[in-house]
Design a protein around this motif. Structure first.
Motif, PDB file in Angstrom:
ATOM      1  N   ASP A  71      17.379   2.916   3.497  1.00  0.00           N
ATOM      2  CA  ASP A  71      17.446   1.639   4.209  1.00  0.00           C
ATOM      3  C   ASP A  71      16.141   1.427   4.976  1.00  0.00           C
ATOM      4  O   ASP A  71      15.782   2.230   5.834  1.00  0.00           O
ATOM      5  N   HIS A  72      15.435   0.352   4.656  1.00  0.00           N
ATOM      6  CA  HIS A  72      14.101   0.143   5.224  1.00  0.00           C
ATOM      7  C   HIS A  72      14.156  -0.088   6.730  1.00  0.00           C
ATOM      8  O   HIS A  72      13.271   0.353   7.474  1.00  0.00           O
ATOM      9  N   THR A  73      15.197  -0.766   7.196  1.00  0.00           N
ATOM     10  CA  THR A  73      15.331  -1.041   8.631  1.00  0.00           C
ATOM     11  C   THR A  73      15.434   0.260   9.425  1.00  0.00           C
ATOM     12  O   THR A  73      14.809   0.420  10.470  1.00  0.00           O
ATOM     13  N   GLN A  74      16.227   1.189   8.899  1.00  0.00           N
ATOM     14  CA  GLN A  74      16.381   2.482   9.566  1.00  0.00           C
ATOM     15  C   GLN A  74      15.084   3.287   9.520  1.00  0.00           C
ATOM     16  O   GLN A  74      14.740   3.974  10.485  1.00  0.00           O
ATOM     17  N   THR A  75      14.360   3.185   8.414  1.00  0.00           N
ATOM     18  CA  THR A  75      13.082   3.889   8.299  1.00  0.00           C
ATOM     19  C   THR A  75      12.083   3.395   9.332  1.00  0.00           C
ATOM     20  O   THR A  75      11.431   4.181  10.029  1.00  0.00           O
ATOM     21  N   VAL A  76      11.956   2.075   9.451  1.00  0.00           N
ATOM     22  CA  VAL A  76      11.014   1.499  10.414  1.00  0.00           C
ATOM     23  C   VAL A  76      11.430   1.839  11.844  1.00  0.00           C
ATOM     24  O   VAL A  76      10.584   2.134  12.695  1.00  0.00           O
ATOM     25  N   ARG A 161       1.354  14.061  11.340  1.00  0.00           N
ATOM     26  CA  ARG A 161       1.501  14.252   9.894  1.00  0.00           C
ATOM     27  C   ARG A 161       2.735  13.514   9.367  1.00  0.00           C
ATOM     28  O   ARG A 161       2.695  12.921   8.291  1.00  0.00           O
ATOM     29  N   VAL A 162       3.826  13.558  10.129  1.00  0.00           N
ATOM     30  CA  VAL A 162       5.037  12.855   9.702  1.00  0.00           C
ATOM     31  C   VAL A 162       4.819  11.350   9.744  1.00  0.00           C
ATOM     32  O   VAL A 162       5.167  10.623   8.808  1.00  0.00           O
ATOM     33  N   LEU A 163       4.216  10.867  10.835  1.00  0.00           N
ATOM     34  CA  LEU A 163       4.001   9.433  10.980  1.00  0.00           C
ATOM     35  C   LEU A 163       3.050   8.919   9.907  1.00  0.00           C
ATOM     36  O   LEU A 163       3.322   7.919   9.242  1.00  0.00           O
ATOM     37  N   PHE A 164       1.951   9.618   9.713  1.00  0.00           N
ATOM     38  CA  PHE A 164       0.965   9.207   8.718  1.00  0.00           C
ATOM     39  C   PHE A 164       1.539   9.311   7.303  1.00  0.00           C
ATOM     40  O   PHE A 164       1.379   8.414   6.479  1.00  0.00           O
ATOM     41  N   THR A 174      11.617  11.845   4.604  1.00  0.00           N
ATOM     42  CA  THR A 174      12.175  12.993   3.896  1.00  0.00           C
ATOM     43  C   THR A 174      12.880  13.933   4.879  1.00  0.00           C
ATOM     44  O   THR A 174      12.661  13.870   6.092  1.00  0.00           O
ATOM     45  N   GLN A 175      13.689  14.824   4.351  1.00  0.00           N
ATOM     46  CA  GLN A 175      14.390  15.789   5.192  1.00  0.00           C
ATOM     47  C   GLN A 175      13.405  16.725   5.883  1.00  0.00           C
ATOM     48  O   GLN A 175      13.578  17.080   7.052  1.00  0.00           O
ATOM     49  N   THR A 176      12.350  17.120   5.166  1.00  0.00           N
ATOM     50  CA  THR A 176      11.325  17.980   5.763  1.00  0.00           C
ATOM     51  C   THR A 176      10.665  17.286   6.950  1.00  0.00           C
ATOM     52  O   THR A 176      10.417  17.915   7.991  1.00  0.00           O
ATOM     53  N   GLN A 177      10.366  16.003   6.812  1.00  0.00           N
ATOM     54  CA  GLN A 177       9.756  15.251   7.908  1.00  0.00           C
ATOM     55  C   GLN A 177      10.689  15.168   9.109  1.00  0.00           C
ATOM     56  O   GLN A 177      10.250  15.306  10.258  1.00  0.00           O
TER      57      GLN A 177
END
Length: 208
Positions: A71-76, A161-164, A174-177
């Motif tokens: 879901d893009h809204t949740q990602t943002v 690193r996660v943000l970029f 991702t789960q790792t992030q």
């Protein structure tokens, strides 16, 4: 918001398909496919007014994703929250850096002063080393990084690193992030308390 040139002639302005109103003050993540509208404005002497009429444009993906998009809204929302957290960590890092410069100058002043004692120098050195340890927790070990030796990443490195990384794809987080962010948050809770104690209590008592 896309800024345009104001010189004579015809100019082209290009949107990079990213959010511009992001907490870290930089270009945000890619927007989701969909219908968007564009409206031109002019600003003269602080007065803003419309130019022409609003136009619509449809944004479509140029590839079919291999993985199902989140879901893009949740990602943002996750990215905005992370960018806000990054601001807090960066501000803490700036405060620590200023305090480190301060204690180094204080140590030098004690060494040069006729009233300076070995005990005061030792106490200043102890504070300095504590600050440097906390700096490593925030930024990683600079010596190991210079020598290309594998080391535990600092809190700021995990966040950036996660943000970029998440902003360079349209899949999502991702789960790792997510795990990296949780590690950063957990470590920062402890480190920030130590920094607050060091700067607001220990350093002030030493200066007195």
């Amino acid at each position: 918001r896309v800024e345009g040139k104001t010189a004579k002639g015809i100019h082209r302005s290009t949107w990079n398909l990213r959010y511009s109103d992001f907490p870290n003050g930089r270009s945000g993540p890619l927007v989701a496919p969909g219908i968007y509208t564009v409206q031109a404005f002019k600003n003269i002497d602080g007065v803003t007014s419309k130019l022409g009429s609003e136009q619509s444009v449809e944004l479509v993906s140029i590839v079919d994703p291999t993985l199902e998009r989140q879901d893009h809204t949740q990602t943002v929302a996750f990215q905005k929250e992370l960018a806000t957290f990054q601001n807090v960590v960066d501000a803490t890092n700036d405060s620590l850096a200023q305090a480190l410069e301060q204690i180094e100058a204080t140590k030098a002043a004690i060494t040069k002063s006729p009233k300076g004692t070995p005990e005061l120098v030792a106490e200043a050195r102890k504070l300095e080393m504590a600050m440097k340890d906390l700096n490593i927790a925030l930024n990683g070990d600079p010596i190991m990084r210079e020598k290309f030796v594998e080391s535990v990443p600092g809190i700021r490195h995990r966040i950036s690193r996660v943000l970029f990384g998440s902003m360079r794809n349209t899949y999502g987080i991702t789960q790792t992030q997510r795990e990296q962010v949780e590690i950063a948050r957990s470590e920062f809770r402890e480190v920030s308390q130590e920094i607050r104690q060091l700067l607001e209590v220990d350093l002030k008592q030493f200066e007195d």
